[in-house]
Scaffold this motif. Structure first.
Motif, mmCIF file in Angstrom:
data_model
loop_
_atom_site.group_PDB
_atom_site.id
_atom_site.type_symbol
_atom_site.label_atom_id
_atom_site.label_comp_id
_atom_site.label_asym_id
_atom_site.label_seq_id
_atom_site.Cartn_x
_atom_site.Cartn_y
_atom_site.Cartn_z
ATOM 1 N N LYS A 42 -36.239 28.827 -43.797
ATOM 2 C CA LYS A 42 -35.693 29.128 -45.135
ATOM 3 C C LYS A 42 -36.773 30.391 -45.440
ATOM 4 O O LYS A 42 -38.063 30.039 -45.624
ATOM 5 C CB LYS A 42 -35.372 27.962 -46.021
ATOM 6 C CG LYS A 42 -34.130 27.149 -45.461
ATOM 7 C CD LYS A 42 -33.826 25.841 -46.407
ATOM 8 C CE LYS A 42 -32.719 25.552 -46.031
ATOM 9 N NZ LYS A 42 -32.713 24.060 -46.956
ATOM 10 N N LYS A 43 -36.275 31.247 -46.350
ATOM 11 C CA LYS A 43 -37.108 32.111 -47.113
ATOM 12 C C LYS A 43 -37.608 31.498 -48.286
ATOM 13 O O LYS A 43 -36.392 31.033 -49.112
ATOM 14 C CB LYS A 43 -36.293 33.503 -47.225
ATOM 15 C CG LYS A 43 -35.979 34.174 -46.292
ATOM 16 C CD LYS A 43 -35.308 35.718 -46.524
ATOM 17 C CE LYS A 43 -35.004 36.355 -45.535
ATOM 18 N NZ LYS A 43 -34.352 37.526 -45.738
ATOM 19 N N GLU A 44 -38.720 31.764 -48.736
ATOM 20 C CA GLU A 44 -39.146 30.941 -49.881
ATOM 21 C C GLU A 44 -38.672 31.968 -50.904
ATOM 22 O O GLU A 44 -38.863 33.000 -51.015
ATOM 23 C CB GLU A 44 -40.778 30.852 -49.750
ATOM 24 C CG GLU A 44 -41.209 29.829 -48.780
ATOM 25 C CD GLU A 44 -42.770 29.584 -49.029
ATOM 26 O OE1 GLU A 44 -43.422 30.300 -50.004
ATOM 27 O OE2 GLU A 44 -43.417 29.082 -48.355
ATOM 28 N N LYS A 45 -38.316 31.380 -52.161
ATOM 29 C CA LYS A 45 -38.072 31.990 -53.322
ATOM 30 C C LYS A 45 -39.214 32.548 -54.092
ATOM 31 O O LYS A 45 -40.293 32.070 -54.107
ATOM 32 C CB LYS A 45 -37.590 31.040 -54.536
ATOM 33 C CG LYS A 45 -36.087 30.335 -53.895
ATOM 34 C CD LYS A 45 -35.841 29.371 -55.146
ATOM 35 C CE LYS A 45 -34.522 28.652 -54.461
ATOM 36 N NZ LYS A 45 -34.067 27.595 -55.703
ATOM 37 N N ILE A 103 -29.294 35.370 -59.536
ATOM 38 C CA ILE A 103 -29.910 34.527 -60.298
ATOM 39 C C ILE A 103 -29.580 32.958 -60.018
ATOM 40 O O ILE A 103 -30.745 32.404 -60.213
ATOM 41 C CB ILE A 103 -29.166 34.909 -61.706
ATOM 42 C CG1 ILE A 103 -29.411 36.526 -62.047
ATOM 43 C CG2 ILE A 103 -29.934 34.010 -62.990
ATOM 44 C CD1 ILE A 103 -28.863 36.953 -63.226
ATOM 45 N N ASN A 104 -28.603 32.787 -59.751
ATOM 46 C CA ASN A 104 -28.415 31.269 -59.139
ATOM 47 C C ASN A 104 -29.497 30.898 -58.384
ATOM 48 O O ASN A 104 -29.907 29.658 -58.247
ATOM 49 C CB ASN A 104 -26.987 31.040 -58.381
ATOM 50 C CG ASN A 104 -25.869 31.330 -59.494
ATOM 51 O OD1 ASN A 104 -26.095 31.060 -60.694
ATOM 52 N ND2 ASN A 104 -24.660 31.503 -59.133
ATOM 53 N N ALA A 105 -29.693 31.598 -57.383
ATOM 54 C CA ALA A 105 -30.626 31.296 -56.275
ATOM 55 C C ALA A 105 -32.123 31.045 -56.785
ATOM 56 O O ALA A 105 -32.849 30.238 -56.113
ATOM 57 C CB ALA A 105 -30.755 32.432 -55.054
ATOM 58 N N LEU A 106 -32.489 31.373 -57.982
ATOM 59 C CA LEU A 106 -33.785 31.294 -58.544
ATOM 60 C C LEU A 106 -33.851 30.213 -59.592
ATOM 61 O O LEU A 106 -34.931 29.906 -60.230
ATOM 62 C CB LEU A 106 -34.109 32.659 -59.361
ATOM 63 C CG LEU A 106 -34.170 33.992 -58.654
ATOM 64 C CD1 LEU A 106 -34.168 34.958 -59.450
ATOM 65 C CD2 LEU A 106 -35.191 33.929 -57.771
ATOM 66 N N LEU A 107 -32.617 29.514 -59.949
ATOM 67 C CA LEU A 107 -32.601 28.475 -60.887
ATOM 68 C C LEU A 107 -32.014 27.318 -60.446
ATOM 69 O O LEU A 107 -31.396 27.123 -59.396
ATOM 70 C CB LEU A 107 -31.631 29.052 -62.243
ATOM 71 C CG LEU A 107 -32.365 30.381 -62.876
ATOM 72 C CD1 LEU A 107 -31.288 30.898 -64.063
ATOM 73 C CD2 LEU A 107 -33.610 30.091 -63.492
#
Length: 285
Positions: A42-45, A103-107
């Motif tokens: 998985k790619k790290e945020k 944005i959902n992916a960051l929160l």
């Protein structure tokens, strides 16, 4: 029952039979490459800088962008979110227009971001010796719920509180959850961080501050107190209230007179009512 581990060609109770030989027996066996079936890492945020606050929600982000004391790192917004931010504000940073999923992916999954996300450099803490003496100061004694602290900040901003005093330990970080509950109040109420609340309150007391603690079991009521400025309103933790060591430092312990069946309130609700009572008391009302 036959053993599931018995090799082909091996009879029960007998010796293993040798497999027949053929022209391909000497050829190296080929194994199927299964690496392409392995899960992809998985790619790290991307993480914001350590000295940044992550804010989301229209009110929180709007007030931060309108604060000239803030410096910003990154702003993400949907088309609709950008329109709402730009209605009455010239943005001090170029926004990256994205889809809501970005944005959902960051929160966290339950974050209500309303299409805006801001990484902004943290405001400096106010020094204890710099707290204003012409405004009410609110001190928190181990209030740990970020929703409650955010709601207290919102009430503090509404009543013109001069500063919020809290400890570095046993208090929530300034997170997106806290900022969302504060609804922009982070930009209007300076925060004082201290290591030891008792020493800080003692120092303020020596400077002439009146310490008033909120206690649902106190014998005094707010409207009976001889209130004066400068003043610190001290609020205790959820459930436990004020610690005994904090109670002994207060000049007065006061309760809210509640006529209903429930005699105590959530600390953020109690903070709003107490600030109203203190403000009225200071005006002689």
């Amino acid at each position: 029952m036959k053993s599931p581990y018995r090799r082909a060609g091996q009879k029960d109770g007998g010796q293993r039979a040798l497999p027949a030989t053929g022209p391909d027996d000497t050829a190296p066996k080929r194994f199927k490459d299964k690496s392409r079936f392995a899960p992809k890492p998985k790619k790290e945020k991307p993480k914001p800088p350590e000295d940044c606050d992550v804010l989301y929600g229209i009110h929180s982000v709007h007030e931060a962008l309108a604060n000239p004391a803030r410096k910003h790192h990154r702003l993400l917004a949907t088309e609709n979110g950008l329109l709402r931010l730009s209605e009455d504000l010239t943005l001090p940073i170029q926004a990256e227009v994205v889809k809501p999923d970005a944005i959902n992916a960051l929160l966290p999954p339950d974050a209500v971001h309303q299409g805006v996300y801001l990484e902004t450099f943290r405001l400096p803490l106010l020094r204890l010796e710099a707290v204003p003496q012409d405004k009410i100061i609110v001190a928190l004694d181990q209030v740990t719920d970020p929703h409650n602290v955010g709601a207290i900040l919102r009430s503090a901003a509404a009543f013109g509180v001069g500063a919020l005093l809290t400890t570095f330990r046993n208090s929530p970080e300034v997170s997106g959850v806290l900022a969302k509950a504060a609804s922009g109040a982070l930009e209007h109420v300076p925060i004082v961080g201290v290591t030891n609340l008792g020493r800080a309150l003692t120092s303020l007391q020596e400077e002439g501050f009146l310490l008033v603690g909120l206690d649902s079991e106190a014998t005094e009521e707010f409207h009976d107190l001889p209130l004066r400025m400068p003043l610190v309103l001290v609020l205790g933790a959820e459930g436990k209230g004020l610690r005994q060591s904090t109670r002994t430092l207060c000049n007065h312990l006061a309760r809210l007179e509640l006529p209903g069946a429930i005699r105590s309130l959530n600390v953020s609700n109690a903070a709003a009512i107490s600030l109203y009572a203190v403000s009225r008391g200071l005006k002689g009302g």
